[in-house]
Design a protein around this motif. Structure first.
Motif, PDB file in Angstrom:
ATOM      1  N   ASP A 285      17.263  56.693  29.057  1.00 51.92           N
ATOM      2  CA  ASP A 285      16.568  56.333  27.926  1.00 51.92           C
ATOM      3  C   ASP A 285      16.985  55.510  26.583  1.00 51.92           C
ATOM      4  N   PRO A 286      16.680  54.046  26.577  1.00 59.16           N
ATOM      5  CA  PRO A 286      16.759  52.933  25.797  1.00 59.16           C
ATOM      6  C   PRO A 286      16.774  53.528  24.207  1.00 59.16           C
ATOM      7  N   ALA A 287      16.159  54.888  23.813  1.00 61.57           N
ATOM      8  CA  ALA A 287      16.130  55.584  22.609  1.00 61.57           C
ATOM      9  C   ALA A 287      17.750  56.624  22.529  1.00 61.57           C
ATOM     10  N   ILE A 288      17.773  57.059  23.116  1.00 63.08           N
ATOM     11  CA  ILE A 288      18.737  57.946  22.951  1.00 63.08           C
ATOM     12  C   ILE A 288      19.865  57.011  22.497  1.00 63.08           C
ATOM     13  N   LEU A 289      19.996  55.327  23.511  1.00 62.60           N
ATOM     14  CA  LEU A 289      21.290  55.156  23.343  1.00 62.60           C
ATOM     15  C   LEU A 289      21.011  53.813  22.103  1.00 62.60           C
ATOM     16  N   ARG A 290      20.099  54.076  21.226  1.00 58.41           N
ATOM     17  CA  ARG A 290      20.620  52.792  20.182  1.00 58.41           C
ATOM     18  C   ARG A 290      21.377  53.833  19.372  1.00 58.41           C
ATOM     19  N   PRO A 291      21.997  53.090  18.311  1.00 63.36           N
ATOM     20  CA  PRO A 291      22.343  53.049  17.151  1.00 63.36           C
ATOM     21  C   PRO A 291      21.874  54.506  16.294  1.00 63.36           C
ATOM     22  N   GLY A 292      22.377  55.087  15.705  1.00 63.47           N
ATOM     23  CA  GLY A 292      22.081  56.161  15.045  1.00 63.47           C
ATOM     24  C   GLY A 292      21.946  57.135  16.061  1.00 63.47           C
ATOM     25  N   ARG A 293      21.759  57.443  16.976  1.00 61.70           N
ATOM     26  CA  ARG A 293      21.984  58.917  18.185  1.00 61.70           C
ATOM     27  C   ARG A 293      23.252  58.768  18.591  1.00 61.70           C
ATOM     28  N   PHE A 294      23.828  57.577  19.705  1.00 65.11           N
ATOM     29  CA  PHE A 294      24.895  57.939  20.031  1.00 65.11           C
ATOM     30  C   PHE A 294      25.535  56.018  19.413  1.00 65.11           C
ATOM     31  N   ASP A 295      26.057  56.681  18.460  1.00 68.11           N
ATOM     32  CA  ASP A 295      27.151  54.506  17.749  1.00 68.11           C
ATOM     33  C   ASP A 295      27.968  53.957  18.644  1.00 68.11           C
ATOM     34  N   LEU A 296      28.929  55.214  19.618  1.00 72.56           N
ATOM     35  CA  LEU A 296      29.881  54.768  20.270  1.00 72.56           C
ATOM     36  C   LEU A 296      29.785  55.351  21.688  1.00 72.56           C
ATOM     37  N   HIS A 297      29.867  54.058  22.335  1.00 73.95           N
ATOM     38  CA  HIS A 297      29.661  54.529  23.888  1.00 73.95           C
ATOM     39  C   HIS A 297      31.395  53.407  24.401  1.00 73.95           C
ATOM     40  N   GLY A 298      31.964  54.781  25.143  1.00 71.32           N
ATOM     41  CA  GLY A 298      33.218  54.471  25.976  1.00 71.32           C
ATOM     42  C   GLY A 298      33.023  55.400  26.906  1.00 71.32           C
ATOM     43  N   VAL A 299      33.531  53.703  28.528  1.00 72.66           N
ATOM     44  CA  VAL A 299      33.589  54.138  29.617  1.00 72.66           C
ATOM     45  C   VAL A 299      35.154  54.761  30.014  1.00 72.66           C
ATOM     46  N   LEU A 300      35.165  55.717  29.960  1.00 72.68           N
ATOM     47  CA  LEU A 300      36.064  55.592  30.932  1.00 72.68           C
ATOM     48  C   LEU A 300      36.463  55.423  32.428  1.00 72.68           C
ATOM     49  N   GLY A 301      37.155  54.437  32.354  1.00 75.92           N
ATOM     50  CA  GLY A 301      38.038  54.510  33.547  1.00 75.92           C
ATOM     51  C   GLY A 301      39.563  55.265  35.020  1.00 75.92           C
ATOM     52  N   ARG A 302      39.895  54.734  35.434  1.00 83.61           N
ATOM     53  CA  ARG A 302      40.563  55.110  36.515  1.00 83.61           C
ATOM     54  C   ARG A 302      41.876  55.447  35.451  1.00 83.61           C
ATOM     55  N   PRO A 303      42.374  56.592  35.306  1.00 85.51           N
ATOM     56  CA  PRO A 303      43.783  55.887  34.444  1.00 85.51           C
ATOM     57  C   PRO A 303      44.874  54.911  34.725  1.00 85.51           C
ATOM     58  N   SER A 304      44.964  54.530  33.700  1.00 84.49           N
ATOM     59  CA  SER A 304      46.459  53.816  33.812  1.00 84.49           C
ATOM     60  C   SER A 304      47.988  54.568  34.098  1.00 84.49           C
ATOM     61  N   LEU A 305      48.820  53.617  34.488  1.00 85.00           N
ATOM     62  CA  LEU A 305      49.943  54.352  34.424  1.00 85.00           C
ATOM     63  C   LEU A 305      50.885  54.760  34.025  1.00 85.00           C
ATOM     64  N   GLN A 306      50.587  54.815  32.641  1.00 85.22           N
ATOM     65  CA  GLN A 306      51.136  54.841  31.220  1.00 85.22           C
ATOM     66  C   GLN A 306      50.302  56.425  31.206  1.00 85.22           C
ATOM     67  N   GLN A 307      49.015  56.085  31.284  1.00 85.90           N
ATOM     68  CA  GLN A 307      48.664  58.169  31.616  1.00 85.90           C
ATOM     69  C   GLN A 307      49.313  59.141  31.682  1.00 85.90           C
ATOM     70  N   ILE A 308      49.538  58.102  33.270  1.00 84.11           N
ATOM     71  CA  ILE A 308      49.635  58.904  34.891  1.00 84.11           C
ATOM     72  C   ILE A 308      50.782  59.464  34.159  1.00 84.11           C
ATOM     73  N   ARG A 309      52.543  58.954  34.192  1.00 82.52           N
ATOM     74  CA  ARG A 309      53.401  59.375  33.790  1.00 82.52           C
ATOM     75  C   ARG A 309      53.213  60.427  32.522  1.00 82.52           C
ATOM     76  N   HIS A 310      52.688  60.580  31.540  1.00 80.75           N
ATOM     77  CA  HIS A 310      51.670  61.241  30.455  1.00 80.75           C
ATOM     78  C   HIS A 310      52.181  62.767  31.584  1.00 80.75           C
ATOM     79  N   MET A 311      50.361  62.465  32.270  1.00 75.45           N
ATOM     80  CA  MET A 311      50.118  63.374  33.297  1.00 75.45           C
ATOM     81  C   MET A 311      50.913  64.579  34.197  1.00 75.45           C
ATOM     82  N   LEU A 312      51.655  63.481  34.539  1.00 77.48           N
ATOM     83  CA  LEU A 312      53.255  64.267  35.144  1.00 77.48           C
ATOM     84  C   LEU A 312      54.103  64.975  34.287  1.00 77.48           C
TER      85      LEU A 312
END
Length: 735
Positions: free
Chosen positions: A473-500
């Motif tokens: 619902d747009p009212a959930i996404l508006r500023p003041g409810r969820f101020d920040l939106h972050g998209v998590l994609g596939r990890p980068s090689l750097q992060q994969i090396r860190h995991m390994l």
């Protein structure tokens, strides 16, 4: 009006009463007088577990022998029956000399249920003094107390009616019949026996509060954190007193009643043995009751510390540093942790901070792991919930109650993180699905109200996770409810090396780099599954699970796999070259994975012109064009489910025609298209238009064919190219 005025408790001892040490709370004298009443009631078996049989009235304990001044002095924490030298010797041996009477026994004279003692102590700490409780008995006083578990309400009402009220007073759940009665109207919702308050009980207590407000008698309302009164009723009620959590001071006094013949314990001995206040505040009753079965106070304190220590240290969740992510979502998470730390240190005001983050991404990208890492990195507890868990409790009323319970728990445990998983399950009030619209609207409205209330209670970070943010619902996404939106994609090689590196601390950098390329483009969950499978196989084969073993356990890349991977590499490089040529730059990253590829770039549509729409369509179809240009054929790689190239291109062309006023329908707005009900004319037009833009993309790439093939081979070898690594390939391709 003739009515009996509040009568204070008798104060025994007068000026002979010694001053309380500053190490003891101000409510300590009040608690001692109440505990005397409780012991008297228990000795006479007159402390009923609940309101009397009629369910209307509770009377205080009457009479009783007035304690002597010597007896009152003996109740003070610093007094003991043993010789001071013996006390020191016993303390060194781990024995509590303060708890022993003259015969050396530490058994209490009257055995009282610990929950009764705890409620008495917590209520004493709530009011603080006899005088403050007396002010709650003024003729038109209204007092609200919150923080109870539903199952505690009955005992709290009984304690107030039997122990706190002066002689001659009565507490009733209904208005008194006689005008001259000294009556406290004591209201509470009734629980169902399963530690739950139903919506019917909330509606009933609302009616009772309104009726009680109209009567000229003092009113006291006991509410669980899960109860949410209507806004118009909350507005007229006074600010609520909060039942304090269990802490060391309350525990010391509890042990003085359960494991002492004198009503005292050796604080110097017992205090260091107890858990810290933060752990005690979240203690569950099974842990407490198990600890209280120990034979003496030191043993009970040790047992409780042992039971709560795993709860405090059992988390195997990683910190943000251990995750090692470098995406905008990871950076937003780090900012939240830094802000919460600044607020706790007093260097930032809560109103200055962002305190809500919505994480989105495909399954397995680590949204839940990141939410838990925020709590772990900040050193605060996490409260986890989801709409599925709330719904599992039953019908709408049950769901809303459990939702309120989760938010109330977060407020009670602040500072903390409240994590709500699968938040898209709530849906949207604007959804085209008209099934259960009233139900959905009530759930969303309550959810929004809880978020707003949470924002007013400083110290709670709200983190949501979803696979489909567009469904919210747009009212959930508006500023003041969820101020920040972050998209998590596939990890980068750097992060994969860190995991390994965390999984294989002995491996060399070259081995980690090679292994990271083998699993590049996979989700963290998939990589973790591969590592677990390799460890299991190594254990069964009695082999060492090193980087070489893990690489050998990965599926071999046969000629067919290599051919497929080269097609994917050409496809993704086609996107990158076309995006750079048409101005959708810089390209942030290109990845290959076991089941496809991905190109991360900015969206080209900024002003909404026809040229921008057409350039974006050309970029979307350039992967398909690159395959046709170099290999002479196309695959299904541009198609698939929602989010695929063809899905996005089709939606965009329909938006041009139906919504943007830039297509075949002129300036008419026809609304979003239903993909299942396109007219034959719309289907034909979309097909023709997408063919046009694919041909445009092919013409653009023909001039860069050599670059396209070499870049694809380079990507095929490295499996991932970040923005810096792409510069040699794309820097000279200006718009």
């Amino acid at each position: 009006m003739n009515r009996r005025q509040p009568v204070p408790f008798p104060c025994h001892g007068g000026n002979d009463m010694p001053k309380i040490s500053n190490t003891h709370p101000l409510w300590a004298p009040y608690a001692r007088s109440l505990l005397r009443r409780l012991r008297q009631a228990e000795a006479e078996s007159s402390f009923d577990p609940d309101i009397d049989a009629e369910g209307e009235r509770i009377r205080p304990v009457f009479g009783g022998k007035t304690p002597s001044a010597a007896g009152l002095l003996g109740e003070l924490e610093h007094s003991q029956h043993q010789d001071s030298r013996d006390i020191e010797d016993m303390r060194a041996a781990g024995i509590d000399g303060y708890a022993m009477d003259d015969r050396g026994s530490d058994r209490p004279k009257v055995v009282i249920a610990p929950d009764k003692i705890l409620m008495t102590l917590r209520l004493a700490a709530t009011f603080g003094s006899r005088e403050r409780f007396g002010s709650a008995l003024d003729q038109r006083a209204c007092t609200v107390i919150t923080g109870f578990e539903p199952i505690q309400l009955s005992g709290a009402a009984t304690a107030i009616g039997r122990l706190f009220l002066p002689d001659g007073w009565t507490s009733q759940t209904r208005p008194p019949r006689h005008r001259d009665s000294a009556v406290l109207q004591l209201l509470r919702p009734t629980e169902t026996g399963s530690n739950k308050i139903t919506e019917h009980a909330i509606a009933k207590i609302e009616h009772e509060i309104l009726a009680a407000l109209a009567r000229p008698y003092p009113l006291m309302i006991l509410l669980p954190d899960t109860a949410s009164l209507p806004a118009n009723l909350r507005r007229v009620l006074p600010p609520a007193l909060q039942l304090p959590p269990i802490d060391r001071e309350i525990m010391l006094r509890l042990l003085g009643q359960t494991h002492s013949a004198t009503g005292k314990v050796d604080r110097t001995l017992i205090t260091p043995l107890l858990p810290e206040n933060d752990a005690l505040a979240t203690m569950d009753m099974p842990s407490l009751m198990s600890a209280l079965r120990e034979p003496n106070a030191p043993a009970a304190a040790r047992k409780l510390a042992a039971l709560l220590a795993p709860m405090a240290n059992a988390s195997s969740d990683m910190t943000l540093a251990e995750i090692g992510g470098d995406s905008p979502a990871h950076r937003a998470a780090a900012d939240l942790v830094a802000d919460l730390t600044a607020w706790r240190q007093g260097t930032a005001h809560w109103s200055e901070l962002s305190h809500a983050l919505l994480l989105s991404g495909e399954p397995g990208t680590g949204k839940s792991v990141l939410a838990r890492a925020i709590a772990t990195s900040a050193g605060v507890p996490i409260v986890e919930a989801s709409f599925g868990i709330w719904q599992s409790h039953g019908h709408l009323g049950d769901m809303l109650r459990e939702m309120r319970r989760s938010f109330a728990e977060a407020i009670q445990r602040r500072p903390c993180v409240l994590f709500i998983d699968e938040i898209d399950a709530v849906g949207s009030r604007d959804s085209a699905d008209r099934h259960a619209t009233t139900y959905r609207a009530q759930v969303i409205n309550q959810f929004l109200a809880e978020i707003d209330q949470l924002n007013r209670a400083e110290g709670v970070l709200l983190v949501g996770a979803t696979n489909h943010p567009e469904a919210l619902d747009p009212a959930i996404l508006r500023p003041g409810r969820f101020d920040l939106h972050g998209v998590l994609g596939r990890p980068s090689l750097q992060q994969i090396r860190h995991m390994l590196r965390r999984a294989l601390p002995e491996a060399g950098e070259a081995d980690l780099q090679a292994l990271a390329r083998e699993v590049a483009g996979e989700t963290p969950a998939a990589i973790d599954a591969r590592l677990r499978a390799a460890r299991s196989a190594a254990r069964r084969a009695a082999r060492c699970c090193d980087a070489a073993w893990i690489r050998a356990s990965l599926p071999a890349r046969d000629p067919q796999t290599q051919a497929r991977d080269r097609r994917i590499a050409l496809h993704e490089c086609g996107h990158a070259i076309a995006a750079t040529r048409l101005g959708a730059a810089p390209v942030h990253r290109i990845q290959l994975s076991a089941n496809g590829g991905a190109t991360s770039r900015p969206h080209l549509i900024r002003e909404g012109t026809v040229a921008e729409f057409e350039a974006e369509l050309t970029i979307l179809l350039s992967g398909r064009a690159a395959e046709r240009l170099v290999l002479g054929s196309i695959s299904a790689g541009a198609g698939g489910g929602e989010g695929s190239d063809l899905h996005l291109a089709t939606r965009l062309q329909l938006r041009i025609d139906r919504e943007a006023g830039l297509g075949v329908n002129g300036g008419a707005w026809l609304g979003p298209a239903d993909m299942r009900r396109l007219s034959p004319e719309e289907r034909n037009r979309v097909r023709v238009r997408l063919d046009v833009f694919e041909r445009r993309a092919r013409q653009l790439l023909e001039l860069q064919r050599d670059r396209l093939e070499k870049m694809a081979d380079h990507l095929l070898h490295h499996r991932e190219l970040n923005e810096e690594e792409l510069k040699p390939w794309l820097a000279d391709l200006g718009p």
